[in-house]
Scaffold this motif. Structure first.
Motif, short mmCIF file in Angstrom:
data_model
loop_
_atom_site.label_atom_id
_atom_site.label_comp_id
_atom_site.label_asym_id
_atom_site.label_seq_id
_atom_site.Cartn_x
_atom_site.Cartn_y
_atom_site.Cartn_z
N ALA A 155 0.81 -1.22 0.00
CA ALA A 155 0.00 0.00 0.00
C ALA A 155 0.85 1.27 0.00
CB ALA A 155 -0.94 -0.01 1.20
N VAL A 156 1.95 1.29 0.77
CA VAL A 156 2.69 2.55 0.90
C VAL A 156 3.41 2.93 -0.39
CG1 VAL A 156 3.00 2.42 3.39
CG2 VAL A 156 4.71 1.37 1.90
N ASP A 157 3.71 1.96 -1.24
CA ASP A 157 4.39 2.29 -2.49
C ASP A 157 3.42 2.49 -3.65
OD1 ASP A 157 7.06 2.58 -1.81
OD2 ASP A 157 7.45 0.43 -1.86
N MET A 158 2.12 2.40 -3.37
CA MET A 158 1.13 2.68 -4.40
C MET A 158 0.91 4.17 -4.60
SD MET A 158 -1.82 -0.15 -3.67
CE MET A 158 -2.98 0.79 -4.65
N ILE A 159 1.24 4.96 -3.57
CA ILE A 159 1.01 6.40 -3.63
C ILE A 159 2.23 7.13 -3.08
CG2 ILE A 159 -1.50 6.19 -3.42
CD1 ILE A 159 -1.22 6.89 -0.47
N PRO A 160 2.39 8.41 -3.44
CA PRO A 160 3.48 9.19 -2.83
C PRO A 160 3.22 9.40 -1.35
CG PRO A 160 2.61 10.24 -4.82
CD PRO A 160 1.64 9.16 -4.44
N CYS A 161 4.24 9.85 -0.64
CA CYS A 161 4.08 10.23 0.76
C CYS A 161 3.94 11.75 0.83
CB CYS A 161 5.28 9.77 1.59
SG CYS A 161 5.16 10.25 3.33
N GLY A 164 9.58 12.05 -0.35
CA GLY A 164 8.26 11.44 -0.28
C GLY A 164 7.58 11.34 -1.63
N LEU A 165 7.89 12.27 -2.53
CA LEU A 165 7.30 12.26 -3.87
C LEU A 165 8.11 11.43 -4.86
CD1 LEU A 165 6.27 16.01 -4.36
CD2 LEU A 165 4.86 14.13 -3.54
N THR A 166 9.37 11.21 -4.58
CA THR A 166 10.25 10.64 -5.60
C THR A 166 10.85 9.28 -5.27
OG1 THR A 166 12.14 11.86 -4.67
CG2 THR A 166 10.89 12.93 -6.44
N LEU A 167 10.85 8.88 -3.99
CA LEU A 167 11.51 7.64 -3.60
C LEU A 167 10.50 6.58 -3.18
CD1 LEU A 167 14.45 8.90 -1.31
CD2 LEU A 167 14.50 8.44 -3.78
N LYS A 168 10.85 5.33 -3.43
CA LYS A 168 10.11 4.20 -2.87
C LYS A 168 10.46 4.08 -1.39
CE LYS A 168 8.05 2.51 -6.59
NZ LYS A 168 6.58 2.42 -6.71
N ARG A 169 9.53 3.50 -0.62
CA ARG A 169 9.77 3.37 0.82
C ARG A 169 10.85 2.34 1.13
NH1 ARG A 169 7.99 7.40 -0.39
NH2 ARG A 169 5.99 6.73 -1.18
N SER A 170 11.25 1.55 0.15
CA SER A 170 12.36 0.61 0.33
C SER A 170 13.72 1.28 0.24
CB SER A 170 12.27 -0.50 -0.73
OG SER A 170 12.29 0.06 -2.04
N ASN A 171 13.76 2.57 -0.13
CA ASN A 171 15.02 3.29 -0.24
C ASN A 171 15.71 3.38 1.12
OD1 ASN A 171 16.69 5.99 -0.25
ND2 ASN A 171 16.36 5.48 -2.41
N PRO A 172 17.04 3.27 1.16
CA PRO A 172 17.76 3.34 2.44
C PRO A 172 17.47 4.58 3.27
CG PRO A 172 19.23 2.56 0.71
CD PRO A 172 17.95 2.95 0.03
N THR A 183 16.42 -3.47 12.40
CA THR A 183 16.80 -4.66 11.63
C THR A 183 15.84 -4.88 10.47
OG1 THR A 183 15.48 -6.20 12.99
CG2 THR A 183 17.73 -5.72 13.70
N LYS A 184 14.66 -4.24 10.50
CA LYS A 184 13.73 -4.35 9.39
C LYS A 184 14.13 -3.36 8.30
CE LYS A 184 9.66 -5.85 12.02
NZ LYS A 184 8.26 -5.54 12.39
N GLN A 185 13.67 -3.64 7.09
CA GLN A 185 14.05 -2.78 5.96
C GLN A 185 13.55 -1.35 6.18
OE1 GLN A 185 12.55 -3.98 2.13
NE2 GLN A 185 14.34 -3.18 1.09
N THR A 186 12.33 -1.20 6.64
CA THR A 186 11.78 0.12 6.93
C THR A 186 10.51 -0.01 7.76
OG1 THR A 186 10.71 2.08 5.99
CG2 THR A 186 10.63 0.09 4.67
N GLY A 187 10.36 0.90 8.71
CA GLY A 187 9.13 0.94 9.50
C GLY A 187 7.94 1.47 8.73
N CYS A 188 8.21 2.00 7.52
CA CYS A 188 7.10 2.50 6.68
C CYS A 188 6.14 1.36 6.29
CB CYS A 188 7.64 3.16 5.43
SG CYS A 188 8.54 4.69 5.73
N TYR A 189 6.61 0.13 6.36
CA TYR A 189 5.75 -0.98 5.96
C TYR A 189 4.65 -1.26 7.00
CZ TYR A 189 9.01 -1.91 2.16
OH TYR A 189 9.78 -1.79 1.02
N ASN A 190 4.71 -0.60 8.15
CA ASN A 190 3.59 -0.52 9.08
C ASN A 190 3.32 0.96 9.30
OD1 ASN A 190 3.61 -3.27 9.29
ND2 ASN A 190 4.43 -3.36 11.36
#
Length: 453
Positions: free
Chosen positions: A336-342, A392-400, A410-417
């Motif tokens: 869901a978080v990568d379907m739309i910009p932040c 927020g407009l240009t990067l995926k939430r998987s970006n470092p 240790t998780k890739q990103t807390g954005c996934y929750n």
């Protein structure tokens, strides 16, 4: 309709952003567009832009600047708390050595810092809601009553939401909230029965729950002009998932206006065993679908026994999260978080009890500045905040860049929750409804497929 005419400095950036997210002007509001908006409205999807949204749109098309204060500001008044909620990030007895250290636990946001912040927000314009909550119980702030009064007297149009466990509210404080016309009380219960309450709040008893319920019923009878609205907040885990229908019945019995269910956000190695397993997840879906059948498009549930109604604020989103097997591992929003910009850098800010300004609920490690050193308007317009908005407009939430988000490095990103996903969804729908009806239709169809309901 919002007119989009980017400055020459940002033309190239704006073209890239507009191409990717649909922020481009379209023709007049024709008959088909009006019919689609009407259809979506009947399904509760038409998020009508407010007057302040115009400045938010202007900032988004700029790409990094903000031209108004955040629409929603969350204040962590204090980290002190009288409860040890079992799934709390800060005070759970399960955290052991990972619990909040004593020096941080005793942090209190000074009254003068709070008043300076409120003054800045009002001068900047655009803030329509202030939430008092955070890492502790806000009513434990020594100037809690003065804070309520200052906010409401400075601008009574700002919606004031107090997020509380409700155990410390006496008759005098309740009367003050009614007199000041506090708009919303978000009451964290996590239970529909005394037994489950005691299980999820180890240092409290079933008697505590009974007193809370009696006091909430009294408040529901005392409130004036519908204020304060009462919202019951429940964090769902394997200790209480079977209680969700009892939670709904209790909220109706209290006379609450809203009820919210959210899934536990686990702390790695400490509270992960509270996650739902496969059978529990499926059982919860069945329970939610039973009362969802009695909900209208605007999330209002009508009790078949009494005819009383209550808003279930995020049932659809909860079902989306539960539809994914990754939920059993504590990942809810990866798709869901990568379907739309932040857009959160334009519409939300959180102030922590130590004065840190962070951009979102999960951004406590991504500090933009501190109110003990700078005024809020300086922090809000700093280069670091501009970078956050641009990303927020240009990067995926998987970006470092987002690796510091959340409770677990240790998780890739807390954005996934993402605790701000609903803010982003509302803003995305507002933008699409003003700029590209066809893209809005495509988004809703795709998003609904992803929910797999």
């Amino acid at each position: 309709m919002v007119s989009f005419n980017p400055s020459h400095m940002w033309k190239q950036l704006w073209y890239q952003i507009s191409t990717s997210i649909g922020l481009r002007p379209y023709g007049s509001d024709n008959y088909l567009d009006r019919k689609i908006k009407s259809m979506f409205g009947k399904r509760g999807l038409h998020c009508v832009p407010t007057e302040s949204d115009g400045l938010v749109f202007e900032g988004i098309r700029d790409g990094s600047k903000s031209f108004a204060a955040p629409e929603v500001v969350h204040l962590d008044l204090t980290n002190r708390c009288n409860l040890d909620c079992i799934a709390c990030w800060c005070h759970s007895p399960l955290l052991a050595e990972m619990a909040m250290p004593d020096d941080l636990r005793n942090k209190i946001l000074p009254f003068n810092v709070i008043t300076d912040l409120i003054d800045d927000l009002i001068q900047m314009g655009g803030t329509h809601q202030i939430k008092l909550g955070g890492g502790g119980e806000p009513t434990m702030h020594p100037h809690f009553r003065d804070i309520l009064a200052y906010i409401k007297r400075k601008d009574s149009n700002i919606e004031l939401d107090v997020n509380t466990n409700f155990t410390l509210l006496d008759e005098k404080l309740i009367a003050l909230m009614i007199d000041l016309e506090v708009d919303l009380l978000t009451v964290s219960l996590w239970a529909g029965t005394p037994t489950v309450y005691a299980r999820t709040h180890p240092n409290k008893t079933e008697e505590t729950f009974k007193r809370l319920v009696d006091r909430l019923k009294a408040l529901a009878q005392l409130k004036r002009n519908g204020r304060p609205r009462i919202s019951i907040h429940n964090v769902i885990m394997n200790l209480n998932y079977h209680d969700v229908e009892a939670m709904l019945e209790l909220a109706l019995d209290i006379g609450a206006d809203e009820i919210t269910y959210v899934l536990i956000d686990p702390v790695a190695g400490k509270t992960e065993h509270l996650l739902l397993n496969h059978e529990e997840r499926l059982a919860l879906i069945k329970s939610l679908k039973r009362f969802r059948r009695r909900m209208d498009p605007y999330d209002k549930y009508v009790d078949p026994r009494t005819g009383h109604s209550i808003k279930v604020t995020n049932c659809i989103e909860l079902l989306r999260r539960l539809s994914q097997s990754a939920t059993e591992k504590g990942f809810y929003d990866k798709k869901a978080v990568d379907m739309i910009p932040c857009y959160i850098g334009w519409i939300y800010a959180r102030i922590m009890a130590d004065g840190s300004v962070v951009p979102c609920c999960k951004g406590h490690r991504l500090v933009m500045g501190n109110l003990h050193k700078l005024r809020f308007n300086e922090i809000w317009h700093c280069a670091k905040y501009s970078r956050f908005r641009y990303n927020g407009l240009t990067l995926k939430r998987s970006n470092p860049y987002y690796s510091v988000m959340g409770n677990d490095l240790t998780k890739q990103t807390g954005c996934y929750n993402c605790d701000n996903l609903m803010h982003n969804l509302v803003m995305h729908r507002k933008i699409l409804s003003q700029t590209s009806i066809s893209k809005w239709v495509g988004f809703e169809l795709y998003y609904r497929i992803c929910k797999r309901l």
